[in-house]
Design an enzyme around this catalytic site. Structure first.
Site, PDB file in Angstrom:
ATOM      1  N   ASP A  56     -25.783  16.257  -5.500  1.00 58.29           N
ATOM      2  CA  ASP A  56     -24.952  17.380  -5.054  1.00 58.29           C
ATOM      3  C   ASP A  56     -23.471  17.074  -5.252  1.00 58.29           C
ATOM      4  O   ASP A  56     -23.087  15.927  -5.480  1.00 58.29           O
ATOM      5  CB  ASP A  56     -25.202  17.630  -3.566  1.00 58.29           C
ATOM      6  N   LYS A  78     -22.309  23.176  -6.460  1.00 58.28           N
ATOM      7  CA  LYS A  78     -21.226  24.114  -6.797  1.00 58.28           C
ATOM      8  C   LYS A  78     -20.072  23.355  -7.421  1.00 58.28           C
ATOM      9  O   LYS A  78     -19.730  22.281  -6.963  1.00 58.28           O
ATOM     10  CB  LYS A  78     -20.721  24.792  -5.535  1.00 58.28           C
ATOM     11  N   MET A 189     -19.500  22.967   7.758  1.00 56.81           N
ATOM     12  CA  MET A 189     -19.300  24.183   6.955  1.00 56.81           C
ATOM     13  C   MET A 189     -18.615  25.301   7.746  1.00 56.81           C
ATOM     14  O   MET A 189     -19.074  26.450   7.732  1.00 56.81           O
ATOM     15  CB  MET A 189     -20.661  24.699   6.444  1.00 56.81           C
TER      16      MET A 189
END
Ligand SMILES: C[S@@+](CC[C@H](N)C(=O)[O-])C[C@H]1O[C@@H](n2cnc3c(N)ncnc32)[C@H](O)[C@@H]1O
Length: 270
Positions: A56, A78, A189
């Protein structure tokens, strides 16, 4: 253990054998918060043996640098605003690599089962009958508190701790019971929702002066810490350009940071 013994050899000595990542198997491992010193020895064993490491975005480059020379690194996350790999795409890739006989290390930031979709990936591997193993990692919520000298629990202060995700599929989540629980909350987050969530917590009855902290990029060279009362936290974060990845902790445990830092300084002088 002599000074010349490697950590991996020391591990093998305790277990009678070195953990073997076999062809066609997947290890779903946590890479910890950043600092390679916080990796588990089993995750290191995976890094050294894997043919393919599917990682990741939050896996630290210093951790990836520990991969064996045979390993191919595959990014699955991402980056730069480009569309991220879908969860279905990632699990399909893991299954395909394992079926082709690769030794696969699926490496995730922190712990794979804490807000990391590790559970979904493990279920997909189980459904596909791929042999796999879960290797826990030090989650950023705990590592960030330790890095910032904030005790996660303290006798007489808190007997429990809440881990919460500020961003999730259920964005109509009811924060009121959490605010009223009287327990420290460790948010993952949450930076993009900080204004909204702190407002909800204040409306739910949390005291405006509740101590709070943000620990950004914990255990990396970019680590930064911000301490402010809850009512001022979002504005201070904006003014000081605090960015993700960051852990936000709200609760009385934050008040012990100066004392811990003072004690550390005193101990070092002795
Ligand atoms: C998708 S979650 C993954 C959590 C991860 N599985 C864990 O156990 O730490 C990503 C969030 O973890 C937190 N995070 C991860 N690494 C961090 C670090 N080095 N410093 C501060 N927060 C971090 C941030 O809140 C970030 O938005």
């Amino acid at each position: 253990m002599t000074t010349s013994t490697t950590a991996w050899e020391a591990l093998a000595a305790q277990r009678s054998t070195v953990p073997v990542l076999a062809p066609g198997h997947v290890w779903l491992a946590g890479a910890g918060p950043g600092d390679p010193g916080l990796l588990t020895l089993d995750a290191l064993a995976g890094l050294r043996q894997a043919d393919v490491i599917v990682h990741d975005a939050l896996v630290d480059p210093r951790v990836l640098a520990l991969a064996g020379s045979q390993a191919r690194l595959e990014f699955a996350g991402k980056r730069g605003g480009k569309p991220s790999a879908t969860q279905a795409g990632i699990t399909a890739r893991l299954v395909m690599l394992a079926r082709r006989g690769a030794r696969v290390l699926r490496l995730k930031g922190g712990d794979p089962f804490i807000f990391g979709r590790g559970g979904e990936e493990a279920m997909a591997l189980a459904a596909a009958q791929i042999p796999f193993r879960i290797i826990p990692g030090i989650t950023s919520g705990l590592a960030a508190l330790a890095a910032a000298a904030i005790p996660a629990t303290l006798r007489g202060v808190n007997r429990a701790l809440i881990f919460a995700a500020g961003h999730g599929a259920d964005d109509d989540f009811d924060w009121v019971p959490l605010a009223r629980a009287g327990l420290p909350i460790v948010f993952y987050m949450v930076m993009h929702q900080l204004e909204r969530i702190t407002k909800v917590l204040l409306q739910a009855g949390l005291d405006a002066q509740t101590p709070a902290a943000i620990i950004a990029s914990a255990t990396t060279p970019n680590e930064r810490v911000l301490v402010a009362p809850l009512e001022k936290l979002a504005a201070a974060a904006r003014e000081q350009s605090f960015e993700p990845p960051a852990i936000v902790v709200i609760g009385d445990i934050v008040d012990f940071r100066p004392r811990l830092l003072g004690e550390v300084a005193t101990a070092e002088k002795e």
